[in-house]
Write a protein that holds these residues in place. Sequence first.
Motif, mmCIF file in Angstrom:
data_model
loop_
_atom_site.group_PDB
_atom_site.id
_atom_site.type_symbol
_atom_site.label_atom_id
_atom_site.label_comp_id
_atom_site.label_asym_id
_atom_site.label_seq_id
_atom_site.Cartn_x
_atom_site.Cartn_y
_atom_site.Cartn_z
ATOM 1 N N UNK A 92 0.795 -1.116 -0.028
ATOM 2 C CA UNK A 92 0.148 0.613 -0.004
ATOM 3 C C UNK A 92 0.903 1.417 -0.195
ATOM 4 N N UNK A 93 2.366 1.104 0.500
ATOM 5 C CA UNK A 93 2.753 2.278 0.472
ATOM 6 C C UNK A 93 3.832 2.212 -0.818
ATOM 7 N N UNK A 94 3.897 1.434 -0.911
ATOM 8 C CA UNK A 94 5.443 1.961 -2.150
ATOM 9 C C UNK A 94 4.607 2.385 -3.673
ATOM 10 N N UNK A 95 3.611 2.197 -4.051
ATOM 11 C CA UNK A 95 3.018 2.870 -4.450
ATOM 12 C C UNK A 95 2.943 3.792 -4.544
ATOM 13 N N UNK A 96 1.580 4.547 -3.915
ATOM 14 C CA UNK A 96 1.552 5.989 -3.250
ATOM 15 C C UNK A 96 2.946 6.520 -3.878
ATOM 16 N N UNK A 97 4.385 6.243 -3.374
ATOM 17 C CA UNK A 97 5.430 6.947 -2.755
ATOM 18 C C UNK A 97 5.947 6.902 -4.466
ATOM 19 N N UNK A 98 5.692 5.840 -5.095
ATOM 20 C CA UNK A 98 6.327 5.248 -6.338
ATOM 21 C C UNK A 98 6.288 6.352 -7.469
ATOM 22 N N UNK A 259 5.679 5.542 1.573
ATOM 23 C CA UNK A 259 7.262 4.718 2.514
ATOM 24 C C UNK A 259 7.529 5.815 3.737
ATOM 25 N N UNK A 260 7.407 7.287 3.686
ATOM 26 C CA UNK A 260 7.869 8.206 4.165
ATOM 27 C C UNK A 260 6.982 7.938 5.656
ATOM 28 N N UNK A 261 5.644 7.858 5.607
ATOM 29 C CA UNK A 261 5.101 7.384 6.559
ATOM 30 C C UNK A 261 4.619 6.877 7.041
ATOM 31 N N UNK A 262 5.610 5.390 6.531
ATOM 32 C CA UNK A 262 5.219 3.823 7.134
ATOM 33 C C UNK A 262 6.803 4.708 8.032
ATOM 34 N N UNK A 263 7.715 5.005 7.035
ATOM 35 C CA UNK A 263 9.232 5.109 8.332
ATOM 36 C C UNK A 263 9.020 5.967 9.811
ATOM 37 N N UNK A 264 7.977 6.804 9.459
ATOM 38 C CA UNK A 264 8.081 7.912 10.077
ATOM 39 C C UNK A 264 7.211 7.036 11.270
#
Length: 307
Positions: A92-98, A259-264
Amino acid sequence: MGRYVARRLLQMIPVFVGATLLIFLMVNVMGDPVAGLCGDRECDPATAAQLRKEFGLDKPVWQQYLTYMGNVFTGDFGTAFNGQRVTELMSTAFPVTIRLTLVAIVFEIVIGITLGVVTGLRRGRPVDTTVLVFTLVVISVPTFVTGLLLQLLLGVQWAWIKPSVSTDATLDELVVPGLVLASVSLAYVTRLTRTSIAENRRSDYVRTAVAKGLPRRRVVTRHLLRNSLIPVVTFIGSDVGFLMGGAIVTERIFNIHGVGYQLYQGILRQNTQTVVGFVTVLVLVFLAANLLVDLLYAVLDPRIRYA
């Protein structure tokens, strides 16, 4: 070329192992991840011991790393402390960040290179000075200031955009966040292209092409621009990984669950599985981008050949 690619792929193995090992060690010294699972209260010894055993935290760090790497090669990045698979978070995170990164890269290429070529061909003129001052201002202003300012003006006061991005994160919603994310890199691409164009403009091959009577557009696009783009391509290639990993501020401002949100969230909650898993994929992105940049050198400059 094939032999060169094979050699580079083999060189990536120790780099990948070293980078992931360093990240794994750094994440494991952030604190006790079990302490964050019990909320504000301290876990009782029996519960803490059970949680450490369940997540494999009772083993030595080197053994945890070997187990983790063995699982990674089978596509298993572990389970977050909330019970959700890390691969599900990635899906769910990588498609958005890509998508966000692609928008930022397009801004860098289209606006940055265009301004760089214009200013490089008109070095010392008013347009050159104006663009240099503008890029210097963009570099000097922190990203969170630019993001909050655009969000306030475009989203709140003028209502041209939504202040926060929806869960779908469509491309039209990511235009302004992509511009914010690319702002500093765009300024660097502009200045780098300008410098490279201005230096190569005085080269012998450019003077020869002009003396032959070739049209100005062909001289710029076929001769001057191709050689001048080599340092720019190097910067953009390495910037892909930085944009994906460094989107924490932009994603927080515009409420983008990437990705940034999940890392945070992983760092905030000391969720080692999430942090290590996402950063492992980012390391692969860095390595793949660097390999692609090296291969593009031969396309831009025919004099470059790989044995």
